[in-house]
Design a protein around this motif. Structure first.
Motif, PDB file in Angstrom:
ATOM      1  N   ALA A   1       0.856  -1.095  -0.027  1.00 18.75           N
ATOM      2  CA  ALA A   1      -0.025  -0.038   0.099  1.00 18.75           C
ATOM      3  C   ALA A   1       0.832   1.237   0.066  1.00 18.75           C
ATOM      4  O   ALA A   1       1.911   1.253   0.832  1.00 18.75           O
ATOM      5  N   LEU A   2       0.391   2.215  -0.650  1.00 22.72           N
ATOM      6  CA  LEU A   2       1.279   3.351  -0.797  1.00 22.72           C
ATOM      7  C   LEU A   2       0.334   4.666  -1.075  1.00 22.72           C
ATOM      8  O   LEU A   2      -0.858   4.503  -1.395  1.00 22.72           O
ATOM      9  N   PRO A   3       0.795   5.713  -0.544  1.00 24.76           N
ATOM     10  CA  PRO A   3      -0.262   7.047  -0.324  1.00 24.76           C
ATOM     11  C   PRO A   3      -0.348   7.415  -1.782  1.00 24.76           C
ATOM     12  O   PRO A   3       0.630   7.527  -2.559  1.00 24.76           O
ATOM     13  N   LYS A   4      -1.766   7.621  -2.416  1.00 25.45           N
ATOM     14  CA  LYS A   4      -1.900   8.232  -3.858  1.00 25.45           C
ATOM     15  C   LYS A   4      -1.061   9.405  -3.922  1.00 25.45           C
ATOM     16  O   LYS A   4      -0.397   9.802  -5.193  1.00 25.45           O
ATOM     17  N   ARG A   5      -0.837  10.136  -2.970  1.00 24.66           N
ATOM     18  CA  ARG A   5      -0.415  11.398  -2.911  1.00 24.66           C
ATOM     19  C   ARG A   5       1.325  11.176  -3.723  1.00 24.66           C
ATOM     20  O   ARG A   5       1.710  12.140  -4.223  1.00 24.66           O
ATOM     21  N   LEU A   6       1.906  10.167  -3.272  1.00 24.17           N
ATOM     22  CA  LEU A   6       3.283   9.940  -3.784  1.00 24.17           C
ATOM     23  C   LEU A   6       3.237  10.165  -5.340  1.00 24.17           C
ATOM     24  O   LEU A   6       3.956  10.484  -6.002  1.00 24.17           O
ATOM     25  N   LEU A   7       2.260   9.248  -5.804  1.00 25.11           N
ATOM     26  CA  LEU A   7       2.017   9.403  -7.253  1.00 25.11           C
ATOM     27  C   LEU A   7       1.536  10.608  -7.947  1.00 25.11           C
ATOM     28  O   LEU A   7       2.277  11.063  -8.922  1.00 25.11           O
ATOM     29  N   THR A   8       0.724  11.499  -7.282  1.00 20.64           N
ATOM     30  CA  THR A   8       0.152  12.616  -7.869  1.00 20.64           C
ATOM     31  C   THR A   8       1.464  13.741  -7.455  1.00 20.64           C
ATOM     32  O   THR A   8       1.257  14.545  -8.098  1.00 20.64           O
ATOM     33  N   ASN A   9       2.025  13.630  -6.439  1.00 19.34           N
ATOM     34  CA  ASN A   9       2.909  14.896  -6.084  1.00 19.34           C
ATOM     35  C   ASN A   9       4.331  14.846  -6.363  1.00 19.34           C
ATOM     36  O   ASN A   9       5.098  15.729  -5.774  1.00 19.34           O
ATOM     37  N   TYR A  10       4.898  13.543  -6.848  1.00 14.97           N
ATOM     38  CA  TYR A  10       6.484  13.593  -6.902  1.00 14.97           C
ATOM     39  C   TYR A  10       7.108  14.489  -7.746  1.00 14.97           C
ATOM     40  O   TYR A  10       8.089  14.782  -7.145  1.00 14.97           O
ATOM     41  N   ARG A  11       6.503  14.925  -8.622  1.00 17.31           N
ATOM     42  CA  ARG A  11       6.989  15.926  -9.445  1.00 17.31           C
ATOM     43  C   ARG A  11       7.188  17.350  -8.597  1.00 17.31           C
ATOM     44  O   ARG A  11       8.243  17.886  -8.902  1.00 17.31           O
ATOM     45  N   GLN A  12       6.085  17.636  -7.935  1.00 17.36           N
ATOM     46  CA  GLN A  12       6.471  18.883  -7.113  1.00 17.36           C
ATOM     47  C   GLN A  12       7.562  18.418  -5.992  1.00 17.36           C
ATOM     48  O   GLN A  12       8.061  19.661  -5.429  1.00 17.36           O
ATOM     49  N   LEU A  13       7.769  17.314  -5.801  1.00 20.95           N
ATOM     50  CA  LEU A  13       8.920  17.302  -4.621  1.00 20.95           C
ATOM     51  C   LEU A  13      10.411  17.122  -5.491  1.00 20.95           C
ATOM     52  O   LEU A  13      11.425  17.031  -4.586  1.00 20.95           O
ATOM     53  N   GLY A  14      10.237  17.414  -6.902  1.00 21.60           N
ATOM     54  CA  GLY A  14      11.419  17.188  -7.539  1.00 21.60           C
ATOM     55  C   GLY A  14      12.105  15.883  -7.894  1.00 21.60           C
ATOM     56  O   GLY A  14      13.269  15.707  -8.019  1.00 21.60           O
ATOM     57  N   LEU A  15      11.190  14.888  -7.872  1.00 17.15           N
ATOM     58  CA  LEU A  15      11.495  13.614  -8.261  1.00 17.15           C
ATOM     59  C   LEU A  15      11.152  12.846  -9.544  1.00 17.15           C
ATOM     60  O   LEU A  15      10.146  13.538  -9.997  1.00 17.15           O
ATOM     61  N   THR A  16      11.798  12.305  -9.980  1.00 13.70           N
ATOM     62  CA  THR A  16      11.535  11.323 -11.278  1.00 13.70           C
ATOM     63  C   THR A  16      11.053  10.055 -11.101  1.00 13.70           C
ATOM     64  O   THR A  16      10.820   9.667 -10.185  1.00 13.70           O
ATOM     65  N   GLU A  17      10.581   9.727 -12.179  1.00 15.72           N
ATOM     66  CA  GLU A  17       9.924   8.113 -11.870  1.00 15.72           C
ATOM     67  C   GLU A  17      10.950   7.234 -11.394  1.00 15.72           C
ATOM     68  O   GLU A  17      10.468   6.400 -10.704  1.00 15.72           O
ATOM     69  N   SER A  18      12.232   7.282 -11.892  1.00 19.10           N
ATOM     70  CA  SER A  18      13.427   6.567 -11.275  1.00 19.10           C
ATOM     71  C   SER A  18      13.422   6.448  -9.810  1.00 19.10           C
ATOM     72  O   SER A  18      13.386   5.604  -9.011  1.00 19.10           O
ATOM     73  N   ASP A  19      13.390   7.942  -9.350  1.00 22.33           N
ATOM     74  CA  ASP A  19      13.562   8.018  -7.963  1.00 22.33           C
ATOM     75  C   ASP A  19      12.422   7.293  -7.231  1.00 22.33           C
ATOM     76  O   ASP A  19      12.629   6.762  -6.248  1.00 22.33           O
ATOM     77  N   VAL A  20      11.140   7.579  -7.922  1.00 25.51           N
ATOM     78  CA  VAL A  20      10.112   7.026  -6.973  1.00 25.51           C
ATOM     79  C   VAL A  20      10.094   5.421  -7.027  1.00 25.51           C
ATOM     80  O   VAL A  20       9.809   4.959  -6.116  1.00 25.51           O
TER      81      VAL A  20
END
Lengths: 120, 120, 120, 120
Positions: free
Chosen positions: B13-32
């Motif tokens: 289980a993961l928070p949906k926010r991780l998927l919707t907000n990672y770009r705002q956190l300066g993260l790429t798909e690989s980082d996630v």
């Protein structure tokens, strides 16, 4: 601070196999993120997110997103199905092919994980 | 065929926010994906997966994986903590910084998603 | 058959601690099911389900459901908070107290699980 | 305080249908909690928890737990299967019947939810 409650409320569940086996399925990290976004949109009631809607959340643009969708469909992990909702005919994405592939891959994928690729 | 049972048994289980907000956190798909793998390893009892263990499941190699880990630590999304387990001192990763950031980002990220920044 | 896709699409995540520790929190199976239903309603966007809405899915009736809600509030696992959504003031349930209690209980609950209370 | 990270680490995912449809399946809150505990034990690698292990976490005792297990098996939601793990033959519980039933029930269950049972 109410952060715990906020995070707990909106979660997405995914099979761990998707994380452990996507390379055996010939998928990249970006491909998996596209699949996860489709899975998320569907959990929120949007069964057929557009490339534009998807790319809003991705580092890749709308065109690249369409390319990934095409690849996923060609490989059989994603399919487009007809759904009848209140007598309106809709197109929806199905991830059935993906989940099936993860189940079929299981034994093999784990077994070959730390082995060299097979030589001809 | 018992595939449903197999897939249902091992989920993450993961928070949906991780998927919707990672770009705002300066993260790429690989980082996630690196973060998701750490999250998965921890859910299976391995609290400090090595770059080598992580890269077994990723398209990036061990060195690139170390670079991603360094970036995540510098940004405060990942930290290394001391844990005492049966009187043995261990180092473990903590994703606390990531979850915290997702909660703080929430209002802002959703609000600005389709909007231009407000003009004075 | 498309059952896997159907089941995967709508899942709810909950901390395992809720299952392992509810007895230490003084809760019964019915109490937990009420909490799980509130958690589910909230994941679907209904932040303040009524006793009537909840009892539609439970073996207990509306009145008994209100009694459970009162008990959960008295014990601090459930609270009613003010939320402002598009300038409308709403009441919403918060499960913050429950999640907090599960974290606090952790060490103790696991330790005492198979032990008799210590005698002097 | 590191509570968020602690709660996020150990989560269990379940189909929402289990919560919305268990009454149509003829199950009580206690029955569902037994199923959830089996699901949890399996997610942690214990595929065949005993009535004693289960009742450690439940308000019902070991004998009552055995009765619930018998009922679940008779109704076809739980089954005992043979599993070969490293050449050792094991008995494991399968929740396949439960997941199947939830998928079959879906349309009907939602439709009849607020209706009276049909009269002859």
């Amino acid at each position: 601070m109410n952060g715990i409650a906020t995070l707990m409320k909106d979660q997405l569940a995914l099979p761990k196999r998707l994380l452990t086996n996507y390379r055996q399925l010939g998928l990249t990290e970006s491909d998996v993120m596209v699949l996860l976004h489709i899975h998320r949109f569907q959990s929120e009631g949007n069964d057929f997110p557009t490339p534009s809607e998807l790319s809003d959340f991705l580092s890749i643009n709308e065109y690249e997103c369409s390319q990934v969708l095409r690849k996923l469909i060609q490989k059989g992990y994603l399919s487009i199905e007809q759904s009848t909702d209140e007598q309106v005919l809709n197109e929806v994405y199905s991830l059935y092919g993906l989940w099936e592939s993860l189940v079929e891959e299981q034994g093999e994928a784990y077994r070959t994980q730390n082995e060299e690729p097979e030589q001809p």
